[in-house]
Design a protein around this motif. Structure first.
Motif, PDB file in Angstrom:
ATOM      1  N   GLN A  28      38.870 -55.109-112.231  1.00 23.62           N
ATOM      2  CA  GLN A  28      39.813 -54.940-111.298  1.00 23.62           C
ATOM      3  C   GLN A  28      41.083 -56.057-111.210  1.00 23.62           C
ATOM      4  O   GLN A  28      41.084 -56.617-110.188  1.00 23.62           O
ATOM      5  CB  GLN A  28      38.818 -55.042-109.788  1.00 23.62           C
ATOM      6  CG  GLN A  28      37.832 -53.761-109.792  1.00 23.62           C
ATOM      7  CD  GLN A  28      37.037 -54.147-108.324  1.00 23.62           C
ATOM      8  OE1 GLN A  28      37.586 -54.474-107.541  1.00 23.62           O
ATOM      9  NE2 GLN A  28      35.801 -53.416-108.448  1.00 23.62           N
TER      10      GLN A  28
ATOM     11  N   THR B 220      40.368 -59.132-107.666  1.00 25.58           N
ATOM     12  CA  THR B 220      39.370 -58.983-106.489  1.00 25.58           C
ATOM     13  C   THR B 220      38.495 -60.123-106.587  1.00 25.58           C
ATOM     14  O   THR B 220      37.973 -60.180-107.763  1.00 25.58           O
ATOM     15  CB  THR B 220      38.577 -57.801-106.694  1.00 25.58           C
ATOM     16  OG1 THR B 220      39.466 -56.634-106.551  1.00 25.58           O
ATOM     17  CG2 THR B 220      37.644 -57.515-105.501  1.00 25.58           C
TER      18      THR B 220
ATOM     19  N   GLY C 123      34.420 -59.688-102.740  1.00 29.05           N
ATOM     20  CA  GLY C 123      34.706 -58.396-102.728  1.00 29.05           C
ATOM     21  C   GLY C 123      36.093 -58.229-102.334  1.00 29.05           C
ATOM     22  O   GLY C 123      36.673 -56.841-102.380  1.00 29.05           O
ATOM     23  N   ARG C 124      36.959 -59.053-101.751  1.00 35.91           N
ATOM     24  CA  ARG C 124      38.185 -58.911-101.367  1.00 35.91           C
ATOM     25  C   ARG C 124      39.232 -58.770-102.384  1.00 35.91           C
ATOM     26  O   ARG C 124      39.437 -60.004-103.014  1.00 35.91           O
ATOM     27  CB  ARG C 124      38.621 -59.943-100.188  1.00 35.91           C
ATOM     28  CG  ARG C 124      37.944 -59.942 -98.984  1.00 35.91           C
ATOM     29  CD  ARG C 124      38.751 -60.793 -98.058  1.00 35.91           C
ATOM     30  NE  ARG C 124      37.814 -60.924 -96.756  1.00 35.91           N
ATOM     31  CZ  ARG C 124      36.997 -62.151 -96.832  1.00 35.91           C
ATOM     32  NH1 ARG C 124      37.248 -63.067 -97.702  1.00 35.91           N
ATOM     33  NH2 ARG C 124      36.184 -62.214 -95.893  1.00 35.91           N
TER      34      ARG C 124
ATOM     35  N   VAL D 236      36.281 -59.854-110.050  1.00 33.53           N
ATOM     36  CA  VAL D 236      35.541 -58.674-110.564  1.00 33.53           C
ATOM     37  C   VAL D 236      36.191 -57.972-111.860  1.00 33.53           C
ATOM     38  O   VAL D 236      37.344 -57.897-111.652  1.00 33.53           O
ATOM     39  CB  VAL D 236      35.349 -57.808-109.386  1.00 33.53           C
ATOM     40  CG1 VAL D 236      34.791 -56.491-109.603  1.00 33.53           C
ATOM     41  CG2 VAL D 236      34.806 -58.237-107.877  1.00 33.53           C
TER      42      VAL D 236
ATOM     43  N   ALA E 159      35.091 -62.098-106.435  1.00 32.78           N
ATOM     44  CA  ALA E 159      33.810 -61.738-106.696  1.00 32.78           C
ATOM     45  C   ALA E 159      32.796 -62.360-105.507  1.00 32.78           C
ATOM     46  O   ALA E 159      32.124 -61.403-105.128  1.00 32.78           O
ATOM     47  CB  ALA E 159      33.320 -62.336-107.973  1.00 32.78           C
TER      48      ALA E 159
END
Length: 153
Positions: free
Chosen positions: A80, A104, A109-110, A77, A106
């Motif tokens: 981030q 993070t 989302g972790r 992401v 993608a």
């Protein structure tokens, strides 16, 4: 460690490499790597799926180095990410960059945090060894689906 005659050029190249990595220009980063660089990233094949983490692999050319610094962007992401360099001991041609990365994944989302050690060897002003030791399990978990399979971006 005491400074040796070759420690200053090594430290200078490593600092310049880290500066360029921070700027995020893969072509400029790759200029500091020798063709034929001994590039290793630990990757237990049974713990990672190549599709989810394709940047984690061995490389050897300047073009490979450039690709390495491009590829993770497609799988993380934007905005981030953070890297903290804690220490850079230098001994002759060798330097070890110790730190922590935060990213993070993608597809899931972790967020993950992974400690790392980057062993670099500098000769003639170019990086000839790039060996990364990191918490690859943290990376794999961030890219794993709820059932443990790795996800593609």
């Amino acid at each position: 460690m005491s400074a040796t005659p070759t420690a200053t050029p090594t430290r200078t190249v490593v600092r310049e490499l880290l500066r360029r990595i921070g700027e995020g220009e893969p072509r400029r980063i790759a200029e500091l790597y020798a063709d034929g660089c001994d590039w290793r990233l630990d990757r237990p094949q049974d713990a990672h799926g190549r599709a989810a983490t394709p940047w984690i692999r061995h490389r050897s050319t300047r073009a490979d180095a450039e690709a390495h610094f491009r590829e993770p962007a497609a799988h993380h992401v934007p905005g981030q990410a953070d890297t903290t360099v804690e220490r850079i001991p230098v001994d002759g041609e060798d330097a070890v960059v110790l730190g922590v990365i935060r990213q993070t994944a993608a597809p899931t989302g972790r967020a993950y945090t992974a400690r790392f050690a980057l062993h670099l060897t500098v000769r003639g002003g170019l990086v000839v060894r790039h060996h990364v030791y990191e918490d690859s399990l943290a990376v794999a978990r961030a890219f794993a689906s709820g059932d443990g399979r790795t996800l593609e971006p």
